[in-house]
Design a protein around this motif. Structure first.
Motif, PDB file in Angstrom:
ATOM      1  N   ARG A  60       1.186   2.656  10.950  1.00 50.35           N
ATOM      2  CA  ARG A  60       2.218   3.501  10.263  1.00 50.35           C
ATOM      3  C   ARG A  60       1.501   3.745   8.873  1.00 50.35           C
ATOM      4  NH1 ARG A  60       6.859   2.342   6.895  1.00 50.35           N
ATOM      5  NH2 ARG A  60       6.542  -0.015   6.965  1.00 50.35           N
ATOM      6  N   ARG A  61       0.845   3.138   8.188  1.00 48.28           N
ATOM      7  CA  ARG A  61       0.234   3.535   6.965  1.00 48.28           C
ATOM      8  C   ARG A  61      -0.904   4.583   7.102  1.00 48.28           C
ATOM      9  NH1 ARG A  61      -0.371  -2.292   6.470  1.00 48.28           N
ATOM     10  NH2 ARG A  61      -2.599  -2.926   6.891  1.00 48.28           N
ATOM     11  N   ASP A  64       0.709   7.813   7.556  1.00 44.00           N
ATOM     12  CA  ASP A  64       1.597   8.386   6.514  1.00 44.00           C
ATOM     13  C   ASP A  64       1.163   7.803   5.158  1.00 44.00           C
ATOM     14  OD1 ASP A  64       3.675   8.903   5.014  1.00 44.00           O
ATOM     15  OD2 ASP A  64       5.338   7.873   6.026  1.00 44.00           O
ATOM     16  N   PRO A  65       0.759   8.792   4.454  1.00 44.97           N
ATOM     17  CA  PRO A  65       0.054   8.562   3.123  1.00 44.97           C
ATOM     18  C   PRO A  65       1.370   7.941   2.119  1.00 44.97           C
ATOM     19  CG  PRO A  65      -0.552  10.861   3.665  1.00 44.97           C
ATOM     20  CD  PRO A  65       0.595  10.402   4.524  1.00 44.97           C
ATOM     21  N   GLU A  66       2.475   8.174   2.378  1.00 47.87           N
ATOM     22  CA  GLU A  66       3.918   7.698   1.641  1.00 47.87           C
ATOM     23  C   GLU A  66       3.824   5.981   1.816  1.00 47.87           C
ATOM     24  OE1 GLU A  66       7.353   9.700   1.450  1.00 47.87           O
ATOM     25  OE2 GLU A  66       6.573  11.587   0.748  1.00 47.87           O
ATOM     26  N   ALA A  67       3.549   5.876   3.278  1.00 49.88           N
ATOM     27  CA  ALA A  67       3.611   4.505   3.571  1.00 49.88           C
ATOM     28  C   ALA A  67       2.604   3.656   3.018  1.00 49.88           C
ATOM     29  CB  ALA A  67       3.807   4.457   5.080  1.00 49.88           C
ATOM     30  N   ALA A  69       1.040   4.283   0.396  1.00 44.35           N
ATOM     31  CA  ALA A  69       1.024   4.014  -1.016  1.00 44.35           C
ATOM     32  C   ALA A  69       1.973   2.750  -1.490  1.00 44.35           C
ATOM     33  CB  ALA A  69       1.623   5.368  -1.637  1.00 44.35           C
ATOM     34  N   LYS A  70       2.997   2.647  -0.414  1.00 41.60           N
ATOM     35  CA  LYS A  70       3.718   1.603  -0.673  1.00 41.60           C
ATOM     36  C   LYS A  70       3.204   0.348  -0.308  1.00 41.60           C
ATOM     37  CE  LYS A  70       8.143   3.917   0.346  1.00 41.60           C
ATOM     38  NZ  LYS A  70       9.297   4.167   1.456  1.00 41.60           N
ATOM     39  N   GLU A  72      -0.099  -0.326  -0.864  1.00 42.70           N
ATOM     40  CA  GLU A  72      -0.934  -0.440  -1.658  1.00 42.70           C
ATOM     41  C   GLU A  72      -0.293  -1.076  -2.865  1.00 42.70           C
ATOM     42  OE1 GLU A  72      -3.883   3.532  -0.773  1.00 42.70           O
ATOM     43  OE2 GLU A  72      -2.131   3.394  -2.466  1.00 42.70           O
TER      44      GLU A  72
END
Length: 390
Positions: A60-61, A64-67, A69-70, A72
């Motif tokens: 998933r990460r 998906d860059p937003e995933a 970031a979460k 991280e």
């Protein structure tokens, strides 16, 4: 901005949370027959469901860059399953984790794979398992010279087999290895016996430290079993720590005895450059240990005269990683600035949700030079050249 911020950090203790096929994926068919399945070892519980979720979170990460970031932002969230934390089991993901951490280098050790090996059914399985474990660790770290693979060589197999395994570990990409500092068999040779000199010579010639990590104890139990028969409900600590609260008090015993034997049996004197790195044993005991070394030396000087004070040898040849939360500032006052080094224990929860903050909460007034030495300077040369990895 990285987690390290403007600090220069070399992390001497981090781990993998391996997938269940970590060892079998690099083993030959013949070797695989000797290796326990990960969920068959009984030292650490394994959740196959958590492993599968970890795989899903990695996919998933990566998609998906937003995933990403979460993950991280939450990489020190110790409430999260370690398999789901950044860099737990995938080599490229681990390199990205190191980018986010901002650490210059990081020693990487196994978790479940070590227990698959160390608690093997017999000597042959122990030998084969150690060989496969070291191959797997070397391959995991091979793509990134910031990642220093730590293998495992059981000295209990004897100096000839241990020496051969050590040669293979280096050839397979391990920077150095963990060893068991104690032999459970009371009739066995001490690891400080001259018969083991070829093993210690290999470390000295390679110019890398011996790693002494908690749980790698050769089945040594520092707590007499009768202490557990105390009329109270036993409290299991969990993880790589000893299995009881009293065991935490005694966790330093095996490494303290081993290092003392290495000094008084003059193993360090026989091998110029030989050195030891103690991990997850704490450091609050070390000031008293140095005094005790010199006290014992004074008492026995007529029986065993020495050219150097025992504490001087310890200061030169030993480095230790305190636990986050130990009084590092006080320890530096007692020991001087040279013996301690930083360890995150990432992604093990014992490393805490913010190891830098916990260390620095105890370091008010520490000289900037000593501050920098703790994070990188003390261990940079001690770890040996990165080029040792082949």
């Amino acid at each position: 901005m990285t987690y390290a911020s403007d600090r220069r950090i070399i992390d001497v203790d981090s781990h993998l949370f391996e997938l269940d096929d970590f060892l079998h994926s690099v083993a030959t068919t013949e070797e695989a027959a000797y290796i326990l399945a990960m969920d068959e070892q009984t030292e650490l519980p394994v959740s196959l469901e958590a492993i599968e979720r970890g795989r899903e979170h990695l996919d998933r990460r990566n998609a998906d860059p937003e995933a990403m970031a979460k993950f991280e932002a939450g990489m020190f969230d110790i409430a999260r399953s370690p398999w789901s934390r950044l860099g737990a089991f995938d080599p490229a993901d681990r390199s990205h984790a190191l980018d986010v951490l901002g650490f210059e280098r990081q020693v990487v050790l196994g978790t479940f794979s070590f227990h698959q090996v160390a608690h093997a059914r017999d000597a042959k399985a122990l030998e084969v398992g150690a060989r496969v474990h070291n191959r797997a660790m070397g391959r995991f770290c091979a793509h990134d010279d910031r990642l220093l693979a730590g293998g495992y060589v059981p000295l209990s197999l004897g100096p000839e087999i241990a020496g051969a395994l050590l040669d293979e570990a280096f050839a397979d990409g391990c920077h150095t290895v963990m060893i068991d500092p104690n032999e459970a068999d009371p009739e066995a040779r001490s690891f400080t016996h001259p018969d083991f000199d070829p093993v210690w010579a290999r470390f000295a010639e390679r110019d890398v430290p011996v790693i002494l990590h908690i749980a790698v104890d050769g089945h040594y139990d520092p707590v007499t079993p009768s202490f557990k028969n105390n009329g109270r409900e036993l409290t299991a600590v969990g993880g790589d720590a000893p299995d009881s609260i009293l065991g935490l008090v005694a966790m330093r015993n095996s490494v303290e005895l081993f290092l003392s034997a290495m000094i008084f049996d003059e193993v360090f004197e026989r091998h110029d450059g030989l050195r030891c790195l103690s991990l997850e044993r704490g450091a609050s005991w070390v000031p008293g240990w140095l005094h005790q070394l010199d006290f014992v030396e004074r008492m026995t000087r007529r029986l065993a005269p020495r050219d150097r004070r025992a504490s001087e040898v310890a200061r030169e040849r030993v480095r230790l990683a305190p636990f986050a939360g130990e009084p590092v500032g006080w320890l530096i006052e007692q020991l001087g600035p040279d013996m301690l080094c930083f360890a995150s224990d990432y992604p093990h929860p014992e490393g805490s949700s913010d190891p830098i903050r916990k260390f620095e909460a105890t370091m008010d007034g520490v000289d900037p030079t000593a501050f920098d030495a703790f994070y990188a300077g003390n261990i940079e040369r001690f770890l040996g050249p990165v080029s040792a990895v082949v």
